[in-house]
Design a protein around this motif. Structure first.
Motif, mmCIF file in Angstrom:
data_model
loop_
_atom_site.group_PDB
_atom_site.id
_atom_site.type_symbol
_atom_site.label_atom_id
_atom_site.label_comp_id
_atom_site.label_asym_id
_atom_site.label_seq_id
_atom_site.Cartn_x
_atom_site.Cartn_y
_atom_site.Cartn_z
ATOM 1 N N ALA A 239 0.807 -1.146 0.064
ATOM 2 C CA ALA A 239 0.132 0.109 -0.002
ATOM 3 C C ALA A 239 0.961 1.275 0.008
ATOM 4 O O ALA A 239 0.331 2.282 -0.745
ATOM 5 C CB ALA A 239 -0.759 0.023 1.375
ATOM 6 N N HIS A 240 1.916 1.197 0.598
ATOM 7 C CA HIS A 240 2.889 2.476 0.762
ATOM 8 C C HIS A 240 3.529 2.778 -0.630
ATOM 9 O O HIS A 240 3.562 4.074 -1.116
ATOM 10 C CB HIS A 240 3.909 2.114 1.813
ATOM 11 C CG HIS A 240 4.797 3.493 2.044
ATOM 12 N ND1 HIS A 240 4.736 4.235 3.170
ATOM 13 C CD2 HIS A 240 5.777 4.109 1.287
ATOM 14 C CE1 HIS A 240 5.644 5.309 3.435
ATOM 15 N NE2 HIS A 240 6.102 5.159 2.161
ATOM 16 N N ALA A 241 3.745 1.600 -1.010
ATOM 17 C CA ALA A 241 4.684 1.663 -2.350
ATOM 18 C C ALA A 241 3.442 2.006 -3.580
ATOM 19 O O ALA A 241 4.143 3.007 -4.435
ATOM 20 C CB ALA A 241 5.211 0.348 -2.934
ATOM 21 N N GLU A 242 2.605 1.725 -3.435
ATOM 22 C CA GLU A 242 1.635 2.046 -4.578
ATOM 23 C C GLU A 242 1.038 3.479 -4.364
ATOM 24 O O GLU A 242 0.927 4.399 -5.419
ATOM 25 C CB GLU A 242 0.406 1.158 -4.664
ATOM 26 C CG GLU A 242 0.722 -0.147 -5.290
ATOM 27 C CD GLU A 242 0.772 0.004 -6.739
ATOM 28 O OE1 GLU A 242 -0.036 -0.269 -7.485
ATOM 29 O OE2 GLU A 242 2.009 0.286 -7.222
ATOM 30 N N SER A 243 0.937 4.119 -2.998
ATOM 31 C CA SER A 243 0.864 5.321 -2.691
ATOM 32 C C SER A 243 1.670 6.319 -3.139
ATOM 33 O O SER A 243 1.347 7.190 -3.725
ATOM 34 C CB SER A 243 0.324 5.440 -1.158
ATOM 35 O OG SER A 243 -0.577 4.619 -0.843
ATOM 36 N N GLN A 244 3.068 5.981 -3.014
ATOM 37 C CA GLN A 244 4.159 6.746 -3.406
ATOM 38 C C GLN A 244 4.040 6.762 -4.968
ATOM 39 O O GLN A 244 4.228 7.941 -5.392
ATOM 40 C CB GLN A 244 5.392 6.290 -2.832
ATOM 41 C CG GLN A 244 6.626 6.975 -3.146
ATOM 42 C CD GLN A 244 6.520 8.438 -2.604
ATOM 43 O OE1 GLN A 244 6.451 8.738 -1.402
ATOM 44 N NE2 GLN A 244 6.287 9.401 -3.543
ATOM 45 N N ARG A 245 3.981 5.766 -5.568
ATOM 46 C CA ARG A 245 3.946 5.803 -7.040
ATOM 47 C C ARG A 245 2.642 6.750 -7.410
ATOM 48 O O ARG A 245 3.052 7.626 -8.412
ATOM 49 C CB ARG A 245 3.693 4.493 -7.685
ATOM 50 C CG ARG A 245 3.644 4.186 -9.076
ATOM 51 C CD ARG A 245 3.762 2.825 -9.640
ATOM 52 N NE ARG A 245 2.555 2.122 -9.653
ATOM 53 C CZ ARG A 245 1.700 1.853 -10.746
ATOM 54 N NH1 ARG A 245 1.935 2.796 -11.585
ATOM 55 N NH2 ARG A 245 0.546 1.247 -10.411
ATOM 56 N N PHE A 263 -7.971 -4.639 0.078
ATOM 57 C CA PHE A 263 -7.146 -5.828 -0.277
ATOM 58 C C PHE A 263 -7.964 -7.042 -0.614
ATOM 59 O O PHE A 263 -9.030 -7.114 0.214
ATOM 60 C CB PHE A 263 -6.092 -6.469 0.584
ATOM 61 C CG PHE A 263 -4.849 -5.387 0.946
ATOM 62 C CD1 PHE A 263 -3.781 -5.365 -0.051
ATOM 63 C CD2 PHE A 263 -5.032 -4.496 2.112
ATOM 64 C CE1 PHE A 263 -2.709 -4.326 0.386
ATOM 65 C CE2 PHE A 263 -4.141 -3.595 2.354
ATOM 66 C CZ PHE A 263 -2.757 -3.599 1.431
ATOM 67 N N THR A 264 -7.833 -7.863 -1.670
ATOM 68 C CA THR A 264 -8.863 -8.990 -2.140
ATOM 69 C C THR A 264 -7.926 -10.074 -1.200
ATOM 70 O O THR A 264 -7.014 -9.780 -0.617
ATOM 71 C CB THR A 264 -8.585 -9.257 -3.472
ATOM 72 O OG1 THR A 264 -7.286 -9.511 -3.967
ATOM 73 C CG2 THR A 264 -9.089 -7.906 -4.369
ATOM 74 N N GLU A 265 -8.568 -11.171 -1.340
ATOM 75 C CA GLU A 265 -7.952 -12.351 -0.633
ATOM 76 C C GLU A 265 -6.687 -12.872 -1.163
ATOM 77 O O GLU A 265 -5.946 -13.232 -0.418
ATOM 78 C CB GLU A 265 -9.083 -13.479 -0.766
ATOM 79 C CG GLU A 265 -10.403 -13.477 -0.041
ATOM 80 C CD GLU A 265 -10.534 -13.726 1.633
ATOM 81 O OE1 GLU A 265 -9.132 -13.968 1.948
ATOM 82 O OE2 GLU A 265 -11.183 -13.394 2.169
ATOM 83 N N ASP A 266 -6.499 -12.565 -2.388
ATOM 84 C CA ASP A 266 -5.220 -12.716 -3.059
ATOM 85 C C ASP A 266 -4.181 -11.583 -2.489
ATOM 86 O O ASP A 266 -2.810 -11.700 -2.893
ATOM 87 C CB ASP A 266 -5.183 -12.743 -4.396
ATOM 88 C CG ASP A 266 -6.207 -13.816 -4.976
ATOM 89 O OD1 ASP A 266 -6.063 -14.868 -4.398
ATOM 90 O OD2 ASP A 266 -6.799 -13.705 -5.935
ATOM 91 N N GLY A 267 -4.593 -10.718 -1.722
ATOM 92 C CA GLY A 267 -3.626 -9.524 -1.396
ATOM 93 C C GLY A 267 -3.323 -8.467 -2.567
ATOM 94 O O GLY A 267 -2.452 -7.657 -2.322
ATOM 95 N N ASP A 268 -4.393 -8.627 -3.487
ATOM 96 C CA ASP A 268 -4.230 -7.527 -4.454
ATOM 97 C C ASP A 268 -4.625 -6.122 -3.848
ATOM 98 O O ASP A 268 -5.691 -6.128 -3.149
ATOM 99 C CB ASP A 268 -5.062 -7.604 -5.777
ATOM 100 C CG ASP A 268 -4.409 -8.736 -6.336
ATOM 101 O OD1 ASP A 268 -3.418 -9.086 -6.597
ATOM 102 O OD2 ASP A 268 -5.081 -9.622 -7.201
ATOM 103 N N PHE A 269 -4.239 -5.083 -4.097
ATOM 104 C CA PHE A 269 -4.192 -3.661 -3.432
ATOM 105 C C PHE A 269 -5.234 -2.917 -4.231
ATOM 106 O O PHE A 269 -4.809 -2.787 -5.569
ATOM 107 C CB PHE A 269 -2.915 -3.121 -3.134
ATOM 108 C CG PHE A 269 -3.151 -1.497 -2.801
ATOM 109 C CD1 PHE A 269 -3.321 -1.231 -1.470
ATOM 110 C CD2 PHE A 269 -3.067 -0.469 -3.726
ATOM 111 C CE1 PHE A 269 -3.749 0.053 -1.230
ATOM 112 C CE2 PHE A 269 -3.060 0.889 -3.195
ATOM 113 C CZ PHE A 269 -3.361 1.032 -1.873
ATOM 114 N N TYR A 270 -6.165 -2.260 -3.841
ATOM 115 C CA TYR A 270 -7.201 -1.421 -4.554
ATOM 116 C C TYR A 270 -7.324 0.015 -3.893
ATOM 117 O O TYR A 270 -7.640 -0.058 -2.588
ATOM 118 C CB TYR A 270 -8.352 -1.969 -4.799
ATOM 119 C CG TYR A 270 -8.552 -3.004 -5.938
ATOM 120 C CD1 TYR A 270 -9.205 -2.704 -7.089
ATOM 121 C CD2 TYR A 270 -8.042 -4.227 -5.393
ATOM 122 C CE1 TYR A 270 -9.185 -3.747 -7.867
ATOM 123 C CE2 TYR A 270 -8.134 -5.233 -6.415
ATOM 124 C CZ TYR A 270 -8.719 -5.223 -7.759
ATOM 125 O OH TYR A 270 -8.781 -6.134 -8.646
#
Length: 401
Positions: A239-245, A263-270
């Motif tokens: 989440a931090h990395a995607e926020s910085q991007r 996050f989804t069950e697979d750990g995908d971040f939205y």
């Protein structure tokens, strides 16, 4: 040295930065379209100007020769503050970037363009085109205004036959008269909320929480946040990395941020939202209790162009929550009932209603009746209590006649 600071909004939840600015000896100016808002009483000057009318606010700011502008805990006012700051050469973030974050249609399009995970989502002025898109993505889906805040106007639609009702509800809360129709993401664990702060383009601080909703009432409007979040550290690094991007792509420089993601069950971040402003629901205040980091101070200081480079990450200590006092029914307020076990956990309490006042069933943040900050002994105790807070805190109403 005394500076003139224009604050956009003077609602009860927007008073902390006004107090801080006054304590620092600054000249405090408030504006919004509600003269009865209590923050105006803290100001040296107040004006009846809508915070969403960016040109009217710019005219006011130029006339008053302000030194800084702050939109605290308000999504609709954030683009106005950025617009005025950009036009006047004051500290702030790029107007177009702030607008992108504040408008759901622009935000979803930006995420998709830059290969972030994004739900199937489109925005419409036209009802029939929106209906056709709903038929394509199916239910459950969310119908919401592109430009409201505090979950106002949002419907989780499970029955396509109720689409018109949901569309009309969203329209009443949209200044743009544009509606988002979005597929539901099946999330794992809690939705994540909380605030952060960017300094010189870097996300130097963030304190994230689990977000809670009242299953007996609405299920879409937050009733509180619990700190720290219960999510795995590895997920939070994503989440931090995607926020910085995202912040880098938008050219965001300095200021407060309010997060909502899953996050989804697979750990995908939205991302659900990344608001270019402080959170409501007492999020900055709870963060101060948990970390000693005063995001209210940094918000005002950043608007003045002061050095914020000493801000750094600090983990939350203990177990804390905010709580939005709310009613499960429409009626007249009788009393606030508190259990014996909750009373010693209440650190702050602010009730905005008195017996005999009309109260509405909690369908949006505008129906909040007061606020609390609470402290708990453990993560398990905190989550159990906040998820079932009707056992410990209840608004008692006389039935509406």
């Amino acid at each position: 040295m005394t500076k003139k600071i224009l604050f956009l909004g003077a609602a009860p939840t927007q008073m902390p930065p006004l107090r801080y600015a006054r304590e620092q000896g600054h000249h405090v100016i408030t504006c919004d379209y509600l003269p009865e808002n209590p923050g105006h009483a803290l100001a040296h000057e107040s004006y009846n100007v809508s915070t969403t009318d960016k040109d009217a606010v710019l005219d006011l700011a130029l006339r008053l020769k302000i030194d800084a502008i702050v939109a605290y805990a308000s999504d609709p006012a954030a683009p106005t503050a950025a617009y005025v700051a950009e036009k006047m050469g004051l500290p702030g973030n790029p107007y177009q970037s702030v607008l992108t974050l504040a408008r759901k249609d622009l935000f979803r399009a930006f995420l998709k363009e830059h290969d972030f995970n994004v739900p199937r989502s489109q925005s419409f002025y036209d009802r029939e085109k929106a209906r056709a898109w709903l038929a394509e993505i199916g239910v459950p889906a969310y119908i919401k205004p592109v430009d409201s805040s505090g979950s106002k106007g949002v419907t989780r639609l499970a029955d396509p036959a109720k689409f018109d009702e949901a569309f009309d509800h969203a329209l009443t809360y949209s200044r743009e008269k544009m509606i988002v129709v979005e597929a539901q993401i099946v999330r794992a664990r809690y939705q994540v909320a909380g605030d952060g702060f960017v300094v010189d383009g870097q996300l130097v601080f963030r304190c994230w929480a689990d977000e809670h909703f009242d299953k007996l009432c609405n299920g879409l409007v937050p009733i509180g946040q619990t700190f720290p979040t219960s999510h795995p550290a590895a997920w939070l690094e994503i989440a931090h990395a995607e926020s910085q991007r995202l912040l880098t792509l938008l050219g965001m420089q300095t200021g407060a941020l309010n997060f909502d993601f899953v996050f989804t069950e697979d750990g995908d971040f939205y991302f659900l939202e990344l608001g270019p402003r402080n959170g409501g629901c007492l999020i900055p205040e709870v963060i101060y209790y948990a970390t000693d980091i005063d995001l209210i101070k940094y918000t005002v200081d950043a608007a003045l162009g002061l050095n914020c480079s000493d801000l750094a990450m600090k983990p939350a200590r203990g177990y804390w929550s905010s709580y939005m006092v709310h009613s499960l029914e429409t009626g007249t307020f009788k009393e606030l009932w508190l259990s014996d076990r909750i009373k010693p956990k209440i650190i702050e309490q602010d009730l905005w209603v008195k017996p005999g006042d009309k109260v509405e069933k909690y369908l949006g943040s505008n129906h909040t009746l007061g606020t609390m900050i609470l402290k708990y002994e453990s993560m398990d105790e905190m989550l159990e209590m906040v998820d079932n807070m009707e056992n410990d805190i209840r608004v008692i109403c006389n039935e509406s006649s």
